[in-house]
Motif scaffolding. Structure first.
Motif, PDB file in Angstrom:
ATOM      1  N   THR A  34       0.828  -1.217   0.000  1.00 42.25           N
ATOM      2  CA  THR A  34       0.000   0.000   0.000  1.00 42.25           C
ATOM      3  C   THR A  34       0.854   1.256   0.000  1.00 42.25           C
ATOM      4  N   GLY A  35       2.182   1.080   0.205  1.00 43.55           N
ATOM      5  CA  GLY A  35       3.076   2.228   0.234  1.00 43.55           C
ATOM      6  C   GLY A  35       3.328   2.774   1.623  1.00 43.55           C
ATOM      7  N   VAL A  36       2.623   2.264   2.630  1.00 43.87           N
ATOM      8  CA  VAL A  36       2.794   2.735   4.006  1.00 43.87           C
ATOM      9  C   VAL A  36       3.963   1.992   4.648  1.00 43.87           C
ATOM     10  N   THR A  37       4.778   2.727   5.390  1.00 40.84           N
ATOM     11  CA  THR A  37       5.959   2.151   6.023  1.00 40.84           C
ATOM     12  C   THR A  37       5.747   1.957   7.519  1.00 40.84           C
ATOM     13  N   TYR A  38       6.172   0.804   8.031  1.00 37.37           N
ATOM     14  CA  TYR A  38       6.062   0.469   9.456  1.00 37.37           C
ATOM     15  C   TYR A  38       7.396  -0.072   9.950  1.00 37.37           C
ATOM     16  N   ASP A  39       7.559  -0.106  11.285  1.00 40.91           N
ATOM     17  CA  ASP A  39       8.711  -0.803  11.840  1.00 40.91           C
ATOM     18  C   ASP A  39       8.479  -2.305  11.663  1.00 40.91           C
ATOM     19  N   ARG A  40       9.511  -3.023  11.304  1.00 39.48           N
ATOM     20  CA  ARG A  40       9.377  -4.439  10.972  1.00 39.48           C
ATOM     21  C   ARG A  40       8.698  -5.238  12.098  1.00 39.48           C
ATOM     22  N   SER A  41       9.126  -5.045  13.335  1.00 42.17           N
ATOM     23  CA  SER A  41       8.578  -5.829  14.440  1.00 42.17           C
ATOM     24  C   SER A  41       7.082  -5.560  14.637  1.00 42.17           C
ATOM     25  N   SER A  42       6.654  -4.305  14.449  1.00 43.16           N
ATOM     26  CA  SER A  42       5.250  -3.937  14.647  1.00 43.16           C
ATOM     27  C   SER A  42       4.348  -4.557  13.585  1.00 43.16           C
ATOM     28  N   ILE A  43       4.761  -4.466  12.309  1.00 41.36           N
ATOM     29  CA  ILE A  43       3.906  -4.989  11.242  1.00 41.36           C
ATOM     30  C   ILE A  43       3.909  -6.514  11.240  1.00 41.36           C
ATOM     31  N   GLN A  44       5.042  -7.130  11.643  1.00 40.36           N
ATOM     32  CA  GLN A  44       5.065  -8.585  11.739  1.00 40.36           C
ATOM     33  C   GLN A  44       4.085  -9.073  12.802  1.00 40.36           C
ATOM     34  N   MET A  45       4.017  -8.371  13.933  1.00 34.71           N
ATOM     35  CA  MET A  45       3.081  -8.744  14.987  1.00 34.71           C
ATOM     36  C   MET A  45       1.640  -8.578  14.499  1.00 34.71           C
ATOM     37  N   TRP A  46       1.362  -7.490  13.770  1.00 32.84           N
ATOM     38  CA  TRP A  46       0.017  -7.232  13.233  1.00 32.84           C
ATOM     39  C   TRP A  46      -0.411  -8.366  12.295  1.00 32.84           C
ATOM     40  N   LEU A  47       0.465  -8.743  11.399  1.00 32.96           N
ATOM     41  CA  LEU A  47       0.135  -9.792  10.428  1.00 32.96           C
ATOM     42  C   LEU A  47       0.043 -11.167  11.092  1.00 32.96           C
ATOM     43  N   SER A  48       0.876 -11.404  12.110  1.00 32.12           N
ATOM     44  CA  SER A  48       0.852 -12.703  12.785  1.00 32.12           C
ATOM     45  C   SER A  48      -0.429 -12.922  13.563  1.00 32.12           C
ATOM     46  N   GLN A  49      -1.152 -11.833  13.861  1.00 30.99           N
ATOM     47  CA  GLN A  49      -2.416 -11.945  14.578  1.00 30.99           C
ATOM     48  C   GLN A  49      -3.585 -12.263  13.642  1.00 30.99           C
ATOM     49  N   GLY A  50      -3.279 -12.478  12.381  1.00 31.87           N
ATOM     50  CA  GLY A  50      -4.307 -12.885  11.438  1.00 31.87           C
ATOM     51  C   GLY A  50      -4.886 -11.771  10.589  1.00 31.87           C
ATOM     52  N   HIS A  51      -4.381 -10.546  10.734  1.00 34.68           N
ATOM     53  CA  HIS A  51      -4.904  -9.424   9.960  1.00 34.68           C
ATOM     54  C   HIS A  51      -4.434  -9.513   8.504  1.00 34.68           C
ATOM     55  N   ASN A  52      -5.290  -9.090   7.591  1.00 34.67           N
ATOM     56  CA  ASN A  52      -4.916  -9.044   6.177  1.00 34.67           C
ATOM     57  C   ASN A  52      -5.149  -7.656   5.607  1.00 34.67           C
TER      58      ASN A  52
END
Length: 405
Positions: A34-52
């Motif tokens: 989407t072009g949005v930038t996040y810290d790697r650890s934060s976005i990995q946690m978000w995705l690991s919780q099942g979010h798409n």
């Protein structure tokens, strides 16, 4: 000398360098499709919780892959190196922060409160300093009465939310907000109505934190518009953190029968049914949602509303053994309240339609509390009679083991 001068100062962090999730300076910036930038650890946690979805835009992600943002990482590195070498001219000292608070009631501007919010957000040391200053906390709360400007109030609530975890702050805020002659609670209503998503979450967290006793809980619940807006928050928002904050706040204030009846009137059972039947998989959200439903199920009106909502009943069965142990036990308690205690035939039918009796038996043989095991036994007796054609109709409830198929 430069380093000494920097101690006790706040350096403004460019918003581009902050992770949209953690709000901290990014250590390893990565970009989604989407072009949005996040810290790697934060976005990995978000995705690991099942979010798409992308947390910032809530767009569905065609791909959850991300790529390192090397340019931004280099800029952050250069900026951090520069801050070590030379303090920012916009730095704010602790004394300067206190001076702003002394005059904040007269200023009543979003710019002044934003400076304080940035100061408190910057470090744990700053948060502890602010929280331990009775003058600072009292001054920032008192400023709420002088302006109903949304942006101004948002900054104040953001400050209060940041210091909630510090020792004694919740008790102090309880006295300032709820034990005073000033109606500070009225400022929370427009924030929940028209504030940004983050300020809605922060407002709900502050309300939960100051609901420390029966009188405080009742005062919050009886404030016109507050209970409704908290219910609206969990029914209209899709952000998991907003739902979790709203549900937690409702749990904190829903201790009396009149309040539980109001929640039913505001449609909280239907809202919870949608949450339970949705795609949300975060354990914390499910656990708190089922706990709120258990609270509502302790009144007659709540049990009736749950029994009449097939989506809610089947949603509970769906979540059994799929989340945490606490969530499962809350779910069993609700089913017992409706199917066994209230003998609601519609609810019994709904549980039977989704093979709920098998789920209950699985819970019964799991590592649950003795009270929950007893409720499971009561449920099996009720459900096997209701579903007499089932092969489990003659199942003996004292059996300690079954083989699920």
């Amino acid at each position: 000398m430069a380093r000494e001068k920097r101690e006790g100062l706040y350096v403004t962090v460019p918003s581009l360098f902050r992770c949209p999730i953690s709000m901290d300076v990014m250590k390893s910036p990565v970009s989604l499709c989407t072009g949005v930038t996040y810290d790697r650890s934060s976005i990995q946690m978000w995705l690991s919780q099942g979010h798409n979805t992308c947390p910032a835009t809530m767009q569905v992600l065609p791909s959850t892959d991300f790529v390192p943002n090397l340019t931004l990482r280099r800029l952050i590195h250069l900026w951090l190196h520069h801050q070590v070498a030379m303090p920012s001219p916009s730095a704010l000292s602790k004394q300067e922060a206190l001076d702003i608070i002394k005059h904040i009631e007269k200023l009543s501007t979003a710019v002044s409160t934003k400076k304080i919010a940035d100061f408190v957000k910057y470090s744990e040391e700053n948060r502890r300093f602010f929280a331990n200053s009775s003058e600072a906390v009292s001054g920032i709360v008192a400023a709420l009465k002088n302006s109903d400007e949304i942006e101004f109030c948002e900054s104040i609530i953001a400050i209060l939310d940041l210091i909630l975890s510090e020792n004694g702050v919740k008790e102090h805020l309880n006295r300032l907000i709820l034990k005073s002659d000033t109606d500070y609670l009225s400022r929370f209503v427009p924030l929940l109505q028209k504030g940004s998503l983050s300020s809605k979450i922060q407002s709900a967290r502050v309300l939960e934190s100051i609901a420390l006793d029966g009188d405080s809980q009742l005062k919050i619940a009886e404030k016109q518009g507050l209970l409704y807006e908290l219910c609206h928050l969990i029914s209209e928002e899709t952000d998991r953190f907003a739902i979790e904050a709203g549900v937690s706040s409702l749990i904190a204030v829903s201790t009396s029968k009149p309040v539980k009846k109001e929640l039913v009137r505001f449609g909280v059972v239907k809202t919870i049914g949608k949450i339970l039947s949705g795609a949300e998989t975060a354990n914390a959200v499910m656990e708190k949602t089922l706990k709120l439903l258990e609270t509502v199920a302790t009144c007659t009106e709540g049990r009736a509303a749950i029994g009449a909502d097939e989506e809610c009943v089947t949603g509970i069965v769906k979540r059994l053994m799929k989340c945490s142990r606490a969530a499962t036990e809350h779910g069993i308690t609700v089913l017992w309240s409706v199917c066994s205690l209230a003998r609601d035939k519609d609810a019994q039918e709904a549980v039977g339609m989704v093979n709920g009796i098998t789920k209950v038996l699985l819970v019964m043989q799991s590592d649950c509390s003795a009270g929950v095991q007893q409720m499971c036994g009561d449920l099996v007796k009720v459900l096997r009679v209701k579903n007499s054609k089932s092969c489990l109709a003659c199942y003996h409830t004292k059996t300690t083991h079954i083989t699920p198929y």
